[in-house]
Write a protein that holds these residues in place. Structure first.
Motif, PDB file in Angstrom:
ATOM      1  N   ALA A  66       0.830  -1.207   0.000  1.00  0.00           N
ATOM      2  CA  ALA A  66       0.000   0.000   0.000  1.00  0.00           C
ATOM      3  C   ALA A  66       0.863   1.255   0.000  1.00  0.00           C
ATOM      4  O   ALA A  66       0.577   2.218  -0.726  1.00  0.00           O
ATOM      5  CB  ALA A  66      -0.934  -0.003   1.200  1.00  0.00           C
ATOM      6  N   ALA A  67       1.927   1.265   0.803  1.00  0.00           N
ATOM      7  CA  ALA A  67       2.807   2.441   0.858  1.00  0.00           C
ATOM      8  C   ALA A  67       3.517   2.644  -0.470  1.00  0.00           C
ATOM      9  O   ALA A  67       3.631   3.775  -0.965  1.00  0.00           O
ATOM     10  CB  ALA A  67       3.818   2.287   1.983  1.00  0.00           C
ATOM     11  N   LEU A  68       3.981   1.554  -1.068  1.00  0.00           N
ATOM     12  CA  LEU A  68       4.649   1.671  -2.371  1.00  0.00           C
ATOM     13  C   LEU A  68       3.687   2.175  -3.445  1.00  0.00           C
ATOM     14  O   LEU A  68       4.042   3.034  -4.262  1.00  0.00           O
ATOM     15  CB  LEU A  68       5.257   0.324  -2.778  1.00  0.00           C
ATOM     16  N   THR A  69       2.481   1.638  -3.455  1.00  0.00           N
ATOM     17  CA  THR A  69       1.488   2.077  -4.446  1.00  0.00           C
ATOM     18  C   THR A  69       1.139   3.545  -4.239  1.00  0.00           C
ATOM     19  O   THR A  69       1.075   4.332  -5.195  1.00  0.00           O
ATOM     20  CB  THR A  69       0.225   1.199  -4.353  1.00  0.00           C
ATOM     21  N   ARG A  70       0.898   3.923  -2.969  1.00  0.00           N
ATOM     22  CA  ARG A  70       0.530   5.305  -2.661  1.00  0.00           C
ATOM     23  C   ARG A  70       1.640   6.272  -3.083  1.00  0.00           C
ATOM     24  O   ARG A  70       1.374   7.366  -3.543  1.00  0.00           O
ATOM     25  CB  ARG A  70       0.249   5.420  -1.160  1.00  0.00           C
ATOM     26  N   ARG A  71       2.889   5.861  -2.946  1.00  0.00           N
ATOM     27  CA  ARG A  71       4.044   6.712  -3.288  1.00  0.00           C
ATOM     28  C   ARG A  71       4.597   6.412  -4.670  1.00  0.00           C
ATOM     29  O   ARG A  71       5.715   6.796  -4.988  1.00  0.00           O
ATOM     30  CB  ARG A  71       5.137   6.561  -2.229  1.00  0.00           C
ATOM     31  N   GLN A  72       3.816   5.762  -5.509  1.00  0.00           N
ATOM     32  CA  GLN A  72       4.170   5.440  -6.888  1.00  0.00           C
ATOM     33  C   GLN A  72       5.535   4.767  -6.977  1.00  0.00           C
ATOM     34  O   GLN A  72       6.368   5.094  -7.805  1.00  0.00           O
ATOM     35  CB  GLN A  72       4.103   6.688  -7.768  1.00  0.00           C
ATOM     36  N   PHE A  73       5.757   3.815  -6.061  1.00  0.00           N
ATOM     37  CA  PHE A  73       6.943   2.992  -5.978  1.00  0.00           C
ATOM     38  C   PHE A  73       8.222   3.786  -5.714  1.00  0.00           C
ATOM     39  O   PHE A  73       9.321   3.326  -6.009  1.00  0.00           O
ATOM     40  CB  PHE A  73       7.066   2.085  -7.215  1.00  0.00           C
TER      41      PHE A  73
END
Length: 186
Positions: free
Chosen positions: A154-161
């Motif tokens: 979720a954190a990676l997706t939210r921060r566009q990896f």
């Protein structure tokens, strides 16, 4: 009761003398009273017409002191109507079984032989105090590994990896996030 009717108390106990005694006390105390000696009769009465409070003995056969039959009855009734006020009335089962009944949803217990004022106070309090009805919460995945992996995704997706920003959101160093990503195959 604010609608002017007398509250109805249903008492399930296999001893007719106990039921007769309770009827005298509760009727004088302002209740309509229904006494039944068997669980089947109690189920039938509860399914047919609502009651305001259930008084429940935990043993229905002479010589039985385990309380298992009463606890099973309590679970079944509260599954059907979680807001039903229940007062356990026990003489032989002991405190441990009464406490277990309260954990299952009974609001109070009275020990036989009872004090008349205490019995009336318990019944009134059970009616006046709303039962704690457990919220229907969705099941949660409490597996830490899966939860950690989902949070990282979720954190990676939210921060566009962007690993640096995702690590900051998660309260991790970049190196720690890389180790955890490797651990979870991300």
């Amino acid at each position: 009761m604010s609608d002017g009717r007398r509250p109805c108390a249903l008492f399930l106990d296999d001893d007719p003398d106990i039921l007769a005694s309770a009827e005298l006390i509760l009727v004088r105390g302002g209740f309509d009273f229904v006494g039944v000696e068997a669980p089947d009769a109690a189920h039938e009465r509860l399914d047919r017409a609502p009651v305001d409070v259930l008084l429940l003995d935990l043993n229905f056969r002479r010589g039985d002191t385990s309380g298992e039959a009463g606890l099973a009855f309590l679970q079944k009734r509260l599954a059907a109507r979680p807001d039903l006020p229940v007062v356990v009335v026990t003489g032989h089962s002991g405190m441990a079984i009464a406490v277990q009944a309260m954990r299952l949803g009974a609001q109070d217990f009275v020990v036989k032989p009872w004090n008349n004022e205490r019995l009336l106070a318990s019944v009134r309090a059970a009616i006046d105090t709303p039962a704690r009805v457990p919220a229907n919460l969705p099941p949660q995945d409490l597996n830490l590994e899966r939860s950690e992996k989902a949070l990282i995704q979720a954190a990676l997706t939210r921060r566009q990896f962007n690993v640096s920003q995702a690590a900051k959101d998660l309260g991790l160093t970049r190196a720690a996030l890389y180790r955890r990503m490797e651990k979870h195959g991300l």
